[in-house]
Design an enzyme around this catalytic site. Structure first.
Site, PDB file in Angstrom:
ATOM      1  N   SER A 251       1.199  -0.980   0.403  1.00 52.26           N
ATOM      2  CA  SER A 251      -0.158   0.224   0.283  1.00 52.26           C
ATOM      3  C   SER A 251       0.882   1.487   0.245  1.00 52.26           C
ATOM      4  O   SER A 251       2.385   1.359   0.434  1.00 52.26           O
ATOM      5  CB  SER A 251      -0.898  -0.139   1.392  1.00 52.26           C
ATOM      6  OG  SER A 251       0.125   0.593   2.527  1.00 52.26           O
ATOM      7  N   ASP A 252       0.476   2.175  -0.540  1.00 52.68           N
ATOM      8  CA  ASP A 252       0.856   3.833   0.300  1.00 52.68           C
ATOM      9  C   ASP A 252       0.628   3.829   1.222  1.00 52.68           C
ATOM     10  O   ASP A 252      -0.086   3.788   1.808  1.00 52.68           O
ATOM     11  CB  ASP A 252       0.352   4.530  -1.321  1.00 52.68           C
ATOM     12  CG  ASP A 252       1.895   5.951  -0.950  1.00 52.68           C
ATOM     13  OD1 ASP A 252       2.890   5.756  -0.704  1.00 52.68           O
ATOM     14  OD2 ASP A 252       1.295   5.987  -2.799  1.00 52.68           O
ATOM     15  N   ALA A 253       1.547   5.423   2.114  1.00 54.07           N
ATOM     16  CA  ALA A 253       1.884   5.589   3.107  1.00 54.07           C
ATOM     17  C   ALA A 253       0.315   5.868   3.553  1.00 54.07           C
ATOM     18  O   ALA A 253      -0.235   6.845   3.287  1.00 54.07           O
ATOM     19  CB  ALA A 253       2.392   6.054   3.430  1.00 54.07           C
TER      20      ALA A 253
END
Length: 945
Positions: A251-253
């Site tokens: 995932s992205d942050a």
């Protein structure tokens, strides 16, 4: 305690197959240990001797955020080289340095060694030059981006058959090209755009096996967050299957939390995290190093039956496979374990950084001024806000040294007896309080403007930038601007009597002065309560620039952007014009020194129309890293040929660009493929100091079948008096297509270097699939029979040779819509339609972009023979609107009208049937017009029973 060597488990034995070792280790982990592996910061398992693991190190154009390391040109600059071999070498150098950090430098967090999983490269296409993260991508074209991206990945992974040097992760899947409200905006992708454009950048890189993972994007696509898109499994992982390795998707942050807030796509986090895991997200980058909250949500999802142990094990297995391939469990066999700290910014890497910066410089215009006169003793004025400095962007490493353009020219001219005079061209001002009479900060400031009247103020006595502190105080203490929240930008707004107000860009508040203690704080909410400042000009930057230019034989004006201001992650640009003060500076210099070269150093294109019309020479470089100055000096003085070519279109200033959220490149007219107005500088453009000629274009055959291949051969000759580089670009074009075909489409390219008088014959093997388009009627790529052109070009705007090619085969059949369910997203054209999600986990639908006006879908060439009724799948929320109706027409004849009932939810579907006014006959263009607010997923015509 680790198990003894005499009782060595299978996972410790490299003699066993990889998957058997992974399965063995997985079987030894407890359910809690497996669950813990779903977070970015994976704890150690001491009882098995398994160390901690962290996903993700930044390595876009050098190792970032963890200390000094070699800094190469920005990704868009690497894209401008069009040189796969060079980019692969850069990827190798970055991965070698990342290995050195992993083995020899421990992070301060105590979370174990720096990760060998590299979150790079970025394959998002540069559709809109206003994108704040434009610097991170390679180009606007999927073929070019995939080729450069694969080269970087291959450099990162190394060539060992079993072990990876580092593990590249492709960012950001999918259709991510805007920053403003990026976590809530939806990118509308019709199937043709999805398959021909956005997926086309990722597909070859993953299918080649060069990438080991991917990162999901923040945005939504067709109304569905990318972190729950079915495309992760149906596309990404399907492409990876033939490679024999699993794709590890992260995932992205903070994106998992965004699924509930701010996206409000799910009602609770356990449901959202379960949906992301099931969609294919293997690792959750959320809440920094604190895994308690995201793991708690996943544990709750497990307890509620939203996920099961198999879902967790599937993700953990992918992570473990990657860790085995990185050599974690075989330190004695890892071929990269001996890399030492001496490789960081070593001489070899410095030389490579210099080569990459040189190869990325693009000569946009040259009326003969360049290369600059090399006679003994030239005097060159180097002017502008970027003339004697280099800036880091958010994903830059820490520069170990900085060679500015002024530095580079000074060093290069020293051997020629020449001289550089440097002038920044900035005003120095004193801001004096009308309340206390004191100077702001007790020092004058040098003022630079970066567009939209956004300023940085640099203290004249220390060279440090004025910065807003948490308590509202103003302190000049920042050497560089490189923080997530940039507190060093201001505006000077006019006040009464020629005075000014100082306003912080980030807070929106004004500076105020306490009349009792004289303290200045940025606390005023309105101009009426703000301090008024007397602005005194101490040094006229324009006058100094004019004087320097008049005293020189030539002027090099270096303009562009600050990578952390007015266009960066979280912030798109408002336009493509140069900052007003920079444009004014350029014109003032050119007025007194006609021999002026504009050098644009920027993360993105600018509309430099005036410069193109009035100046003899224009150059562009991205922020080129630590060796920028040496590279530019070599090109300006002719020691190197300008070898770069534009990786994206530079539009004209009066060109009204499409809406930034219109991702339909076909309909909107984005990129060289579909833009309908001549650009300032086209995709692929770039000049040389020598003359290249193309001739003897030959096709191995004049016609091919739909599965055939043609060899395209052309001879390239350097007809000039000096060696040089060229990029031979091969484009294709469909003639008389039944669909809206691109004006041109890049099919192949080759970079070559030739000595004076040298000729070389190049052959491009071109399979028919390079001519394919996504057929919305069949849901597959197809090559229509008919006429095509093969074009050899210097750029998308300068084709020099063409040859006809015929594709033979059966003509496409009319689209079958009777007794067949047709998805409405598979339209040929539309007016005012928005693409939306049909369900949270799968499927697309359409709805009017504006419920207040009709929206129309076009399906070309549909065979309606025998149709007597139609079924439509609709969903409609109860919004209180009066009308919701679907109208169907064949050519200009009305077939039926369907009233759409309220279903109660946007994802609750019902089927409505209507009889046709009369039985349909023949092949027609079918028009579906939507009136009112509802969703339409599919339709089906049927005949009589």
């Amino acid at each position: 305690m680790p198990e003894s060597a005499t009782d060595q488990p299978i996972f410790r034995d490299p003699g066993h197959p990889l998957r058997k070792r992974v399965d063995d280790l997985l079987s030894r982990l407890t359910p809690d240990e497996r669950l813990a592996m779903l977070h970015q910061h994976v704890p150690a398992v001491p009882r098995l001797g398994v160390q901690g693991f962290r996903t993700g190190s930044e390595a876009l154009h050098g190792v970032s955020w963890i200390g000094e390391a070699t800094v190469f040109p920005q990704a868009v600059g690497l894209g401008a080289t069009w040189d796969e071999d060079l980019v692969r070498k850069v990827g190798e150098a970055v991965s070698v340095e990342l290995r050195a950090f992993h083995h020899h430098r421990t992070p301060d967090t105590g979370q174990g060694p720096h990760s060998l999983q590299a979150w790079a490269p970025v394959l998002n296409l540069l559709r809109d030059p206003r994108w704040g993260r434009n610097e991170e991508g390679y180009s606007e074209d999927p073929v070019h981006t995939a080729r450069i991206g694969e080269a970087y990945c291959r450099g990162m992974t190394g060539d060992h058959p079993d072990y990876l040097r580092t593990a590249p992760v492709l960012k950001h899947f999918l259709a991510y090209n805007n920053e403003d409200d990026r976590c809530t905006t939806s990118s509308g992708l019709r199937p043709r755009v999805l398959h021909e454009y956005d997926l086309a950048a990722f597909r070859p890189v993953i299918a080649s096996g060069a990438a080991t993972g991917a990162m999901a994007a923040y945005n939504l696509v067709n109304g569905r967050p990318c972190h729950v898109t079915p495309l992760i499994e149906s596309e990404l992982r399907r492409w990876a299957e033939p490679t024999g390795h699993q794709l590890f998707v992260v995932s992205d942050a903070e994106a998992p939390s965004n699924l509930v807030d701010p996206e409000h796509y799910f009602d609770d986090h356990a449901v959202s995290h379960a949906a992301a895991l099931k969609a294919g997200i293997d690792n959750f980058t959320d809440h920094g190093e604190d895994s308690h909250i995201p793991l708690g949500r996943l544990r709750e999802a497990l307890e509620r039956g939203l996920i099961d142990q198999d879902d967790i094990d599937r993700a953990v297995r992918r992570q473990l496979e990657l860790r085995f391939r990185l050599g974690e469990f075989d330190p004695g066999l890892d071929p990269y374990a001996a890399i030492g700290p001496e490789v960081v910014d070593c001489a070899e890497h410095r030389a490579l950084a210099r080569e990459a910066a040189t190869e990325s410089v693009v000569l946009l215009k040259n009326d003969g001024l360049l290369p600059l006169d090399a006679r003994p003793g030239p005097r060159i004025a180097v002017i502008g806000p970027l003339a004697d400095t280099l800036y880091e962007d958010w994903y830059s490493g820490t520069l170990p040294h900085r060679v500015s353009i002024a530095d580079g020219l000074t060093a290069a001219l020293a051997a020629r007896g020449g001289e550089v005079v440097h002038v920044e061209g900035a005003d120095r001002v004193a801001l004096r309080s009308t309340t206390t009479g004191e100077l702001l900060g007790k020092t004058p400031f040098d003022v630079n403007e970066w567009g939209d009247d956004v300023l940085t103020l640099r203290a004249a006595d220390t060279g440090l930038h004025l910065s807003l502190k948490e308590d509202g105080a103003l302190v000049a203490d920042q050497e560089i601007l490189k923080t997530w929240f940039v507190n060093e930008t201001f505006r000077l707004e006019p006040a009464d009597g020629g005075r000014v107000l100082l306003r912080s860009v980030i807070s929106g508040r004004y500076a105020a002065v306490d009349p009792e203690d004289g303290r200045t704080t940025v606390t005023a909410d309105t101009p009426d309560t703000a301090e008024q400042w007397e602005r005194e000009l101490l040094h006229d930057g324009l006058a100094a620039a004019r004087a320097a230019a008049q005293s020189a034989d030539a002027a090099v004006v270096v303009l562009g952007n600050h990578p952390m201001v007015n266009g960066r992650e979280t912030e798109d640009r408002t336009g493509i014009a140069l900052p007003a003060t920079q444009e004014h500076l350029l014109r003032e210099v050119a007025a007194v020194r006609p021999e002026t070269v504009l050098t644009v150093m920027s993360s993105y294109p600018y509309a430099v129309d005036w410069a193109d019309q009035h100046l003899p020479a224009v150059l562009w470089t991205s922020h080129g890293g630590q060796e920028t100055g040496h590279a530019l000096a070599a090109v300006l003085l002719g020691d190197a040929d300008p070898a770069g070519r534009l990786p994206q279109t530079w539009y004209r200033g009066d060109d009204e660009l499409p809406a930034r959220l219109d991702y339909d490149i076909i309909k909107a007219g984005w990129t060289y493929q579909y833009h309908r107005t001549a650009p300032l500088y086209p995709f692929g453009h770039g000049l040389s100091y020598t003359d290249f000629g193309y001739g003897d274009l030959r096709l191995s055959r004049s016609s091919i079948d739909q599965d055939g291949t043609v060899d395209v051969t052309v001879t390239v000759t350097n007809g000039g008096s000096r060696p040089g580089s060229d990029v031979v670009q091969l484009y294709v074009r469909a003639l008389d297509a039944r669909y809206e075909a691109p004006r041109l489409r890049l099919a192949d390219f080759r970079k070559l270097r030739l000595d004076p008088g040298e000729s070389r014959e190049l052959t491009f093997r071109t399979p028919a699939e390079r001519l394919a388009h996504w057929d919305v009627a069949t849901g597959a790529f197809t090559v229509d029979p008919g006429g095509y052109e093969i074009l050899v070009a210097r750029s998308a705007g300068h084709c020099v040779l063409t040859a006809p090619l015929t594709v033979t085969g059966r003509d496409p059949e009319p689209r079958v819509v009777v007794e067949r369910r047709t998805l409405t997203a598979d339209f040929d054209d539309h007016t005012a339609i928005a693409l939306v999600d049909a369900a949270p986990t799968h499927g697309d639908a359409v709805t009017p972009a504006d419920p207040g006006r009709p929206a129309t879908l076009l399906f070309r060439g549909t065979d309606l023979s025998g149709a007597v009724r139609v079924e439509v799948e609709v969903a409609r929320e109860d919004t209180g609107t009066d009308e919701a109706r679907l109208e169907l027409r064949a050519s200009e004849k009305r077939l039926a009208a369907v009233d759409v009932p309220v279903t109660g939810d946007r994802h609750r579907w019902t089927t409505v049937t209507a009889e046709l006014a009369e039985p349909a006959v023949g092949v027609h263009d079918l028009h579906l017009t939507l009136h009112g607010e509802f969703r339409l997923r599919a339709f089906r015509f049927s005949g009589s029973c």
